[in-house]
Scaffold this active site. Structure first.
Site, PDB file in Angstrom:
ATOM      1  N   HIS A 166      52.842  47.456  40.768  1.00 23.31           N
ATOM      2  CA  HIS A 166      52.801  48.184  42.031  1.00 23.31           C
ATOM      3  C   HIS A 166      53.273  49.614  41.931  1.00 23.31           C
ATOM      4  O   HIS A 166      52.803  50.481  42.670  1.00 23.31           O
ATOM      5  CB  HIS A 166      53.528  47.413  43.114  1.00 23.31           C
ATOM      6  CG  HIS A 166      52.601  46.421  43.697  1.00 23.31           C
ATOM      7  ND1 HIS A 166      51.631  46.786  44.598  1.00 23.31           N
ATOM      8  CD2 HIS A 166      52.402  45.129  43.418  1.00 23.31           C
ATOM      9  CE1 HIS A 166      50.900  45.737  44.866  1.00 23.31           C
ATOM     10  NE2 HIS A 166      51.340  44.710  44.165  1.00 23.31           N
ATOM     11  N   CYS A 218      29.212  45.088  38.666  1.00 25.76           N
ATOM     12  CA  CYS A 218      30.606  45.233  39.100  1.00 25.76           C
ATOM     13  C   CYS A 218      31.589  45.058  37.941  1.00 25.76           C
ATOM     14  O   CYS A 218      32.789  45.039  38.153  1.00 25.76           O
ATOM     15  CB  CYS A 218      30.913  44.273  40.245  1.00 25.76           C
ATOM     16  SG  CYS A 218      30.672  42.549  39.815  1.00 25.76           S
TER      17      CYS A 218
HETATM   18  C1  PEP Z   1      33.026  40.567  35.288  1.00 26.63           C
HETATM   19  O1  PEP Z   1      33.130  39.507  34.669  1.00 26.63           O
HETATM   20  O2  PEP Z   1      32.379  41.534  34.864  1.00 26.63           O
HETATM   21  C2  PEP Z   1      33.716  40.741  36.573  1.00 26.63           C
HETATM   22  C3  PEP Z   1      33.515  41.809  37.318  1.00 26.63           C
HETATM   23  O3  PEP Z   1      34.572  39.764  36.969  1.00 26.63           O
HETATM   24  P1  PEP Z   1      36.075  39.586  36.431  1.00 26.63           P
HETATM   25  O4  PEP Z   1      36.402  40.812  35.613  1.00 26.63           O
HETATM   26  O5  PEP Z   1      36.918  39.432  37.645  1.00 26.63           O
HETATM   27  O6  PEP Z   1      35.939  38.343  35.606  1.00 26.63           O
END
Ligand code: PEP
Ligand code: MG
Length: 564
Positions: A186, A495
């Site tokens: 944090h 993502c």
């Molecule tokens: C991924 O696997 O690319 C993802 C975005 O999920 P995490 O990093 O939370 O596994």
């Protein structure tokens, strides 16, 4: 002069006098142990007074940096009044321990459990528990915090707790340097939201730095120079000017859409890993969120959040982004990210076990509650819900049926929100055409997809260089997923971390992705890059990369898109 390197926790450069924040020291002999009743009363009194102080800090921080950053103090208030911690502490008192010993035992037990999980987010929560423990101990011992300087300073500490950070006037805080801690602690998060440079994890040695010594901190490079030579100082000052110029330039380009030179709009969104990061994500110029990791709500607590708590927090995320789409991912846990209320500790290979949507479908009620909370919250903004670790179209059909049923029962129009899945399992990537046909969107989770395609555990440092997004085989797979999505009227996002790396982003846009979602700090730079590209040129580069011998060649092909 002494140079140290650590992890870059918050960008920016600062030069100023050091002030070391000593950790609290408690002198057991300074306090006499009373009867069991007296110790129990002392424990309860200390807890209640710390709880009041935490709520005061919460109010102050809300005023200073906003709701989201202050949210950590809500978690602290929850820790200090946690019934399980109270039960363990009072049991220890009953068995003849002093109140401080009982406090240490109860809090440390929980903190050790979290710290042992080898997950940086949870390890950071362990630091929060220790912070709360020390506040209760300080109360029991009647110890006051060290006075702080009245002029601006660079804070040096073993680790900075949220309550210590909150006690410092941000106008006086030039930078933070910690011997320990991680980017998701944090202190690092608060530093980022306050715009203060921070470097964490520099290792031992800060305690030898006398207060007042000049320290130069580069929070982007993760570099700290103690007592710099005149040449070094001049160099750091130059870097500071360049950094300021870079920030000024990027802040000018952060707003507005990212449209390529030949007219393709790429949505540049932010990943949100906890409510305390929501403000920073919105302020980054992100067009919504392509990944809200809902795990933060479930981890590090004795029981799962109930329907109302979940609905309220999802609403907060949707409201924060207004008209922009917010992709909230359902719980992605399993033996890799354990929680006390789901026992998966016996799995030999957590990355390949009952995690993500598999766990959700197996546990039924947990997923159903989350879907209901999301559907109820959907009226607060533009919701997309997304499922992690999907490996087959059958799983998609199963969860879709649950969604249809809950939406009907809640009286919410099923078409008023979007539904999609992550593509992070090779089988799902190869079945992307059939999966896309059942959904509104797909989102490449490159972090996991790379580890599974290359069979290289993302937790094992020795194989960290094995996966390569630029390997022509991997690029071909990504291109297939993009074509499959579009052929089925679904959009494709990314993502995973690759979205925030300009070179990888170029290859991803070349392959046809429509959205890139990333850490908020990368949003402005990626928008800036996207605006400089031509999709037609990227596509030509991809064709060349796909026809080439290897990943190194493919990187070279994309290099011109990110140089300069
Ligand atoms: C991924 O696997 O690319 C993802 C975005 O999920 P995490 O990093 O939370 O596994
Ligand atoms: Mg993943």
């Amino acid at each position: 002069m002494d140079s140290m390197t650590g992890r870059a926790a918050s960008p920016g450069i600062a030069i100023g006098p050091a002030h070391t924040l000593a950790g609290p020291s408690f002198e057991p002999s300074a306090r006499e142990q009373g009867s069991v009743e007296e110790e129990a009363a002392a424990f309860k009194g200390a807890v209640s007074s710390v709880e009041t102080k935490i709520w005061d800090l919460h109010a102050q921080m809300k005023e200073r940096v906003g709701d989201e950053e202050a949210a950590i103090f809500e978690a602290h208030a929850m820790f200090v009044s946690d019934p399980e911690i109270e039960r363990i502490a009072l049991e220890a008192v009953e068995s003849g321990r002093s109140a401080p010993d009982a406090v240490t035992e109860a809090f440390d037990g929980f903190a050790a459990m979290l710290a042992a999980l080898d997950d940086p987010y949870l390890a950071a929560r362990a630091t929060d528990l220790v912070d709360v423990r020390d506040q209760v101990l300080a109360e029991l011992y009647g110890v006051a915090a060290d006075p702080l300087p009245s002029d601006p300073f660079v804070l040096l500490a073993e680790d900075v707790t949220p309550s210590q950070t909150a006690a410092i006037d941000p106008a006086l805080l030039l930078a933070i340097v910690c011997e320990r801690g991680s980017e998701v602690a944090h202190a690092a998060i608060l530093a980022r939201s306050l715009g203060i440079p921070a470097v964490v994890g520099v290792g031992d040695g800060l305690q030898d730095v006398a207060d007042g010594t000049v320290v130069a901190v580069d929070g982007r490079a993760g570099e700290v120079v103690i007592d710099p030579s005149p040449e070094r100082l001049a160099e750091m000052e130059q870097r500071a000017a360049a950094e300021q110029e870079r920030r000024r330039r990027l802040s000018e380009v952060a707003a507005g859409p990212a449209i390529t030179q030949d007219g393709k709009r790429i949505t540049v969104a932010a990943n949100v890993n906890g409510p305390e990061l929501l403000d920073a994500a919105v302020a980054s110029g992100a067009e919504g969120s392509g990944l809200v990791r809902s795990e933060f709500l479930f981890l590090g607590r004795p029981t799962a959040p109930d329907l109302d708590e979940q609905e309220a927090i999802y609403r907060r995320h949707l409201e924060a982004f207004g008209d922009d789409l917010v992709v909230i991912r359902t719980l992605d846990i399993g033996a890799d990210k354990p929680v006390p209320y789901i026992d998966r500790s016996d799995e030999p290979n957590p990355a390949l076990g009952l995690r993500g949507l598999r766990l959700g479908l197996a546990m039924g009620e947990l997923l159903e509650t989350q879907l209901r909370a999301l559907i109820r919250a959907s009226t607060a903004g533009r919701l997309a819900m997304m499922f992690p670790m999907v490996s087959s179209v059958a799983e998609v059909h199963q969860v879709s049926a649950m969604i249809d049923e809950i939406a009907a029962a809640e009286g919410v129009d099923r078409s008023s929100f979007q539904v999609g899945t992550m593509i992070e399992v090779p089988a799902a990537a190869l079945a992307a055409d059939r999966i896309a046909a059942a959904l509104d969107f797909l989102s490449l989770g490159t972090n996991d997809l790379l580890q599974y395609v290359f069979a290289a555990d993302r937790q094992v440092a020795e194989v960290a260089n094995v996966p390569d997004l630029f390997d022509p085989g991997m690029l071909r797979l990504i291109q297939f997923v993009a074509e499959s999505a579009h052929a089925n009227d679904a959009w494709l996002g990314v993502c995973g971390e690759a979205a925030s790396d300009p070179l990888s982003a170029a290859a991803l846009v070349a392959a046809g992705v429509d959205e890139l979602s990333m850490s908020p700090v990368a949003v402005a730079e990626i928008k800036d890059r996207v605006r400089s590209w031509r999709v037609s040129e990227l596509e030509a580069a991809l064709a060349e990369a796909l026809g080439g011998p290897d990943g190194a060649h493919a990187r070279g092909v994309f290099e011109p898109f990110v140089s300069g």
